[in-house]
Design a protein around this motif. Structure first.
Motif, short mmCIF file in Angstrom:
data_model
loop_
_atom_site.label_atom_id
_atom_site.label_comp_id
_atom_site.label_asym_id
_atom_site.label_seq_id
_atom_site.Cartn_x
_atom_site.Cartn_y
_atom_site.Cartn_z
N UNK A 727 -48.51 -75.95 -42.63
CA UNK A 727 -48.24 -75.98 -41.19
C UNK A 727 -47.55 -74.71 -40.71
N UNK A 728 -47.11 -73.88 -41.61
CA UNK A 728 -46.21 -72.80 -41.21
C UNK A 728 -46.78 -71.41 -41.43
N UNK A 729 -47.51 -71.20 -42.53
CA UNK A 729 -47.92 -69.85 -42.90
C UNK A 729 -49.41 -69.64 -42.65
N UNK A 730 -49.76 -68.42 -42.32
CA UNK A 730 -51.17 -68.07 -42.17
C UNK A 730 -51.75 -67.73 -43.54
N UNK A 731 -53.05 -67.90 -43.70
CA UNK A 731 -53.71 -67.59 -44.98
C UNK A 731 -53.47 -66.14 -45.38
N UNK A 732 -53.42 -65.26 -44.39
CA UNK A 732 -53.20 -63.84 -44.67
C UNK A 732 -51.81 -63.60 -45.28
N UNK A 733 -50.82 -64.38 -44.83
CA UNK A 733 -49.46 -64.23 -45.37
C UNK A 733 -49.41 -64.66 -46.83
#
Length: 1014
Positions: A727-733
């Motif tokens: 819910x918090x991080x993007x796949x790129x991160x």
């Protein structure tokens, strides 16, 4: 004549290397006529110490090569044989064979090779161990008397007399390794055909192939090797035994022959095999258990390789070295550490008859590693009482002085007071640090170095206590170095830049590399761990807030935006929505689907303890409504007050905190809610789902998600069973966090320690302290004066900072940041700096005690608290951004940069401020972009829908007046769907969003329930 590229030629090549000649060449020499009468073994080995075995001399009933078995006993232990022959002249051979067969069925081959065979009043050694540097000539002669043999086409089965094993390696007539050989050039591979042959075409009820009769069974072709210690028909589980290539699976090209030549050229060498038997192979489980219920461990190639390279390097270069071992999470570091610890106590420097290390200290927080060390010592060592625990300074001191060879301690327990410890500098140590990045930072590691250093001056007689403080400072600084009498071995999957600089191997270009690498990429490709990024689903939160006051005050824009998001994310409404989505996935997709044979578990990772408690409450409430299909647990340290109620882990769970890990392993509990606890070092193979509502970056990200990566053949766990909902991080991160540790990690250059000069100059210039105050403090500190006298010095400087100098808040922040930076960098670098700066050491100790007393206020703190009282959350929604997305990592080596060499501090940028109206507008524009309508249109639409629901004929009877929560929920869902169907013609796009996205539907339905006032 064309080259021979078939399986027979492959067999012959291996046999020729081991024995110096192949069977085919032997026949060509004209020896065929008498060959099988005298046996191949009549010729002395000219290859790698093996003799050619005669398949006709293999006894299927006892799984023994009778020729070499009797030859070994008669040559080496004739007196013992004579004793037995005297009492049993007619059946002494039968007695030995039957006794051997009974004991090997009970204890397994490892026990027999190490302990030997007792028959009546005779005792027979079945293997002579490899000599150490200090061993006598007799021990070396006995080892040379071992008979290694290689036999091809062994007919092993009484039930199927024509079935053959391609090759078997024997030691003194006892089978050690069976091999099925395949040749890729003929379309046969070890990966498929070799394993299939063992699984489906070999009779595992025959003595040779029963568990514990051999050390290992291998499927081998020209490119790859696979191994298993237990043949179990179709459920046999094979592991790769490959070197790795390009930091992935497989083997590198070999300029001198087949890619797998290392197997027979290195691993099968007589000294190597006996070393593996003595120091690596391990039979786990109690001797009281049946043999087939126990587990036989044969080292994987990277484990064998790293231990041997460490031992060889230590023997060649002596003590005082540093080693960084970068081995992927879940790849067997516990075993590698265990094997290294035991063998390091037997290392001898070249030309020496004394062990290189007096003691090996293992710094770890793993209880499992503790047990493995003890079990291994029991298996490997004739002297049992060589291992000790050290939970406090006196125990560690006693263990070191008492000559304990292996001492286990934790990083929390390791720091101890320098004064009073006996002089240890005349002893040499190997210090193994488990998960180095978490075990070697800060003052704890300084104390470790001190314990290894000379402290003789502290034990001098009273009349010498008047030595000046300068000498004491130098002495303390020298002892904080990585001492020449200690070698440091740091094991980690995720080395940071400071870890690389402290323990890595410095290269000619100034960079730092790991001493040994087993990459995440290789571990995933080989199936030792699973790819946690294969099924990654991300959600983006959408929220709208509205102003609840008439005023329009100004706030710092950046801080306000951050504070508003935190406010929204920790609200119970938001958490309830996410908890429902979690369970909507976990129950049908994991529990009901009976993942991992119905044993699968999940972990909920939250931002902090407060949100963990709120999540636990929301999940528990939802589970109660659904009839408690299973239970959830929570894990956090200490106590936390939420909504005026104090919580502890033990109070919430209903049992002691120490029991949480074991309770979670039971079938009763399926979900574990955590904040920071259990994110590292927690091994639970049944974990396959993770729900993340926390910012994850760098090492923490890799360690957290790696809780899922443990493979578990027992439960049939596969990569497709893993699922992460974030819910918090993007796949790129997530990709950014994992990439540096996917292959190899290096440090581009050493830290520029001139930053310490720069920081000291800038700190001195503020005049918070006078240098004579620094000198006065360290003199008192190292003279062990009462803490009250130290406070008088520190308080003068603190008062100057807090009041007298009248520093503005920005200047105070700047000074405190620089002071903290100085302490951090010096604390990390002191042990590896090539020179000593007394002024740095003095300032380090002074600042450590000063920093806690420096008061810095956040001028916006009260205003920002007001902000949260000025807004309401009017709408919250979730949109799935990526569903079951595979995050591909870059298969290139990563170079980390050293810490920023520039001094850091606070800078007054003037802080952008906006009115509350502007901040709310900006916030809503950023976080509420999921629907095409404007916020006002959305509000009108929601209000209209709420009115339609209230006017539904069933609203009062079946919903509003229903007291059972479960029935009420079902009723609302039904009438809500009917309202949506009625409205779909008015807004088809909106209906499609509702019908096609479960998360949107759930969020919308919860919003409607809230709006209708129930």
């Amino acid at each position: 004549m064309a080259s021979q590229t078939n399986e027979q030629a492959f067999e012959a090549a291996i046999e020729k290397h081991l024995c110096g000649i192949s069977s085919e060449e032997w026949k060509k020499l004209g020896e065929t006529a008498g060959l099988y009468n005298v046996g191949f073994g009549s010729a002395k080995p000219t290859g790698s110490g093996y003799q050619i075995g005669n398949p006709s001399r293999f006894n299927k009933q006892y799984a023994l090569d009778e020729q070499f078995f009797w030859q070994f006993l008669q040559t080496t232990q004739a007196e013992e044989l004579a004793r037995l022959q005297k009492h049993s002249p007619s059946d002494w051979q039968r007695k030995i064979q039957e006794r051997f067969d009974r004991l090997i069925k009970k204890h397994g081959i490892l026990h027999m090779l190490k302990k030997g065979l007792s028959v009546d009043d005779a005792h027979f050694h079945l293997m002579y161990p490899a000599p150490l540097a200090s061993s006598s000539a007799r021990v070396k002669q006995q080892f040379a008397a071992n008979l290694f043999s290689c036999t091809r086409q062994v007919r092993y089965s009484s039930a199927n007399p024509l079935q053959e094993i391609d090759m078997v390696l024997f030691l003194n007539g006892i089978p050690l390794i069976t091999l099925e050989l395949k040749n890729a050039w003929t379309g046969q591979t070890a990966r498929y055909h070799g394993q299939k042959q063992y699984r489906e075409d070999r009779d595992i009820t025959q003595p040779l192939l029963t568990f514990g009769r051999c050390l290992v069974h291998m499927a081998v072709d020209t490119d790859e090797v696979y191994m298993t210690t237990k043949l179990a028909g179709k459920s046999t589980f094979f592991l790769p035994f490959n070197k790795g290539h390009a930091e992935g699976q497989g083997n590198p090209p070999n300029p001198h022959g087949h890619k797998t030549a290392y197997l027979w050229e290195e691993v099968f060498a007589p000294e190597s095999l006996v070393n593996i038997i003595q120091h690596f192979v391990r039979l786990d489980g109690s001797s009281k258990n049946p043999l087939d219920k126990r587990t036989l461990y044969f080292p994987r190639y990277h484990q064998l390789d790293v231990v041997r390279k460490l031992i060889n390097h230590a023997a060649t270069h002596g003590a005082g070295q540093t080693y960084l071992i970068q081995h992927s999470a879940g790849s067997g570091k516990s075993n590698s550490i265990t094997w290294a610890a035991y063998q390091l106590i037997e290392v001898y420097a070249a030309g020496s008859t004394q062990p290189l290390f007096d003691s090996v200290i293992v710094v770890t927080d793993r209880r499992l590693l503790d047990k493995q060390l003890r079990d291994n010592i029991k298996e490997f060592s004739e002297v049992k009482n060589i291992i000790a625990h050290a939970h406090k300074s006196s125990e560690l001191k006693a263990a070191l002085e008492g000559g304990k060879k292996i001492i286990i301690t934790t990083i929390q327990k390791f720091p101890f007071i320098i004064d009073g410890i006996a002089d240890l500098s005349d002893k040499r140590f190997a210090v193994i640090i488990d998960e180095a990045h978490s075990s070697q930072s800060g003052s704890a590691h300084d104390n470790m170095n001190r314990a290894m250093g000379s402290v003789a001056e502290r034990s001098r007689s009273q009349d010498e206590d008047s030595e000046d403080a300068q000498e004491k400072i130098l002495q303390a600084m020298r002892s904080r170095k990585m001492r020449g009498n200690a070698s440091y071995l740091a094991f980690t999957a995720t080395p940071k830049n400071t870890t690389l600089e402290k323990f890595g191997q410095k290269q000619s270009d100034g960079s730092f590399q790991p001493f040994h690498l087993y990459s995440m990429k290789q571990a995933i490709e080989e199936g030792f761990i699973l790819d946690v990024l294969a099924n990654y689903t991300t959600y983006k939160s959408y929220y709208e807030i509205q102003k609840s006051i008439a005023d329009n005050p100004h706030f710092d824009t950046k801080k306000a935006q951050k504070k508003l998001r935190a406010y929204v994310e920790r609200s119970q409404h938001t958490i309830n929505t996410k908890a429902e989505i979690m369970l909507e996935h976990f129950i049908p997709q994991v529990v009901t689907a009976k993942k991992l044979k119905g044993k699968a578990k999940g972990m909920v990772v939250t931002q902090n303890i407060e949100t963990a408690i709120r999540y636990y409450q929301a999940i528990t409430r939802l589970l109660v409504e659904q009839g408690n299909p299973f239970k959830a647990l929570i894990a956090f340290s200490g106590s936390k007050t939420v909504d005026g109620i104090e919580y502890t882990e033990a109070d919430v769970n209903g049992f002691a905190e120490a029991d949480t890990k074991d309770k979670f392993d039971t079938d009763e509990y399926r979900l574990l809610v955590v904040a920071n606890k259990y994110l590292t070092g927690f091994d639970q193979p049944k974990l396959c789902a993770m729900y993340v509502d926390k910012k994850l970056a760098s090492v923490l990200c890799v360690q957290t998600l790696s809780r899922l990566n443990r493979s578990s053949p027992k439960w049939g766990k596969k990569t497709e069973d893993l699922f992460v909902l974030d819910f918090f991080n993007a796949a790129e991160d997530i990709k950014t966090a994992f990439d540096p540790f996917y292959t190899s990690t290096s440090l581009s250059e050493a830290t520029n320690i001139n930053v310490l000069n720069d920081l000291k100059d800038e700190l001195d210039a503020v005049s918070v302290y006078e240098w004579d105050e620094v000198e006065n403090f360290v003199t008192r500190y190292f003279n062990n004066e009462d803490a009250q006298t130290l406070s008088t010095v520190i308080d003068v400087a603190a008062e100057r900072f807090n009041r007298e100098l009248e520093l503005d808040n920005n200047a105070k922040v700047d000074f405190k940041i620089k002071a903290k930076q100085f302490v951090k960098i010096y604390g990390q670098m002191a042990s590896i700096m090539p020179y000593e700066r007394v002024m740095w050491e003095k300032l380090f100790w002074f600042l450590k005690f000063l920093i806690p007393k420096l008061k810095v206020a956040d001028p916006d703190a009260e205003l920002l608290d007001e902000l949260l009282n000025s807004v309401d959350l009017s709408t919250y929604g979730l949109q799935r951004v990526k569903l079951n997305h595979a995050i591909a990592l870059d298969a290139v080596a990563s170079a980390l940069d050293p810490p920023n060499p520039n001094p850091r501090g606070a800078h007054d940028t003037g802080g952008d401020t906006d009115t509350l109206d502007d901040i709310i507008r900006t916030f809503n524009e950023r976080w509420f972009q999921g629907w095409s309508a404007t916020p006002e249109e959305q509000r009108v639409r929601l209000c209209s829908m709420a009115e339609s629901i209230k006017s539904h004929p069933d609203f009062h009877d079946k919903y509003q007046n229903e007291h059972d929560p479960h029935n009420q929920h079902l009723a609302f869902e039904k009438l809500f769907k009917e309202v949506m169907l009625q409205r779909r013609k008015d807004d088809l796009a909106f209906y499609k969003l509702f019908a096609g996205d479960a998360a949107f539907k759930t969020s919308l339905m919860q919003s409607m329930q809230r709006m209708v006032g129930v």
